[in-house]
Every structure is written in structure tokens, then in C-alpha cells.
Design a protein around this motif. Sequence first.
Motif, short mmCIF file in Angstrom:
data_model
loop_
_atom_site.label_atom_id
_atom_site.label_comp_id
_atom_site.label_asym_id
_atom_site.label_seq_id
_atom_site.Cartn_x
_atom_site.Cartn_y
_atom_site.Cartn_z
N LYS A 45 -52.68 -69.57 86.02
CA LYS A 45 -53.95 -69.45 85.30
C LYS A 45 -54.94 -68.62 86.11
CE LYS A 45 -57.63 -72.17 83.22
NZ LYS A 45 -58.21 -73.51 83.03
N LYS B 263 -49.05 -74.13 86.95
CA LYS B 263 -50.06 -73.89 85.91
C LYS B 263 -51.36 -73.34 86.49
CE LYS B 263 -50.17 -76.68 81.87
NZ LYS B 263 -50.24 -77.99 81.23
N THR B 264 -51.83 -73.96 87.58
CA THR B 264 -53.10 -73.55 88.19
C THR B 264 -53.01 -72.15 88.80
OG1 THR B 264 -53.59 -75.87 88.65
CG2 THR B 264 -54.88 -74.23 89.85
#
Length: 108
Positions: free
Chosen positions: A27, A23-24
Motif C-alpha cells: 500500500k 498489505k502495508t
Amino acid sequence: MSKDMAFTDVSFGVRGNCGMCKKTIEKAANGVEGVAKATWDVDKKKIDVSFDDTKTDVMTIHNAIAASGYDTEKVTGSEEAYKNLPDCCKYDHSMMMNQSGEIKAEVH
């Protein structure tokens, strides 16, 4: 008036461990202006990025991911951001990246 945009596709290694890392990392890459799509593979430790090279370049994407705390093939992750990652995301700085997929990462 729609004009066809030419996107550049690249793949490169990014260290990380888990779904939260995914996710990081995605993103950070997707937050770069001009990036159309970024997908990180947790097993292969590799990100596939499609971007408009009139708006950004590969090093900008490497730097954005590194700023979020993750090492890429070309840029070491920010130590400050790394310290703030959840414990499950604190990867081994010597782990292999950009794997073909035959070798599974060690599960912690």
C-alpha cells in the motif's frame, strides 16, 4: 490517444514478517504517484516495483515504505510507525533482506 509509457522496474529488500506486512508495504509503495505495481515477497523479503520515472524515483519509494514503519535496503523505517505496527509485524531489525528464496524466514 494512447501513448506507450516506459516503466522502470526495480527490486530491493524490505524487512517484514507476514501477510499484514505485505498489505502495508505494498500500500505504501503503490501510494506513490507514478508507481504502476508493487509486489512484496514475504519469504524473500524483497519488493518488485514498476514505476514511471518521469513521476517518481526509487528513493521516494524507499522513503514511502520507511514512513509506514518498514526498513528498506537504503532507508530505516520510521520508529514511530514501527511502534504502531501490530505485534505480528514487529520484525527483527537485523533480519536479512532481498533473499534468493532458498532460505525460508523463521516462522514466529
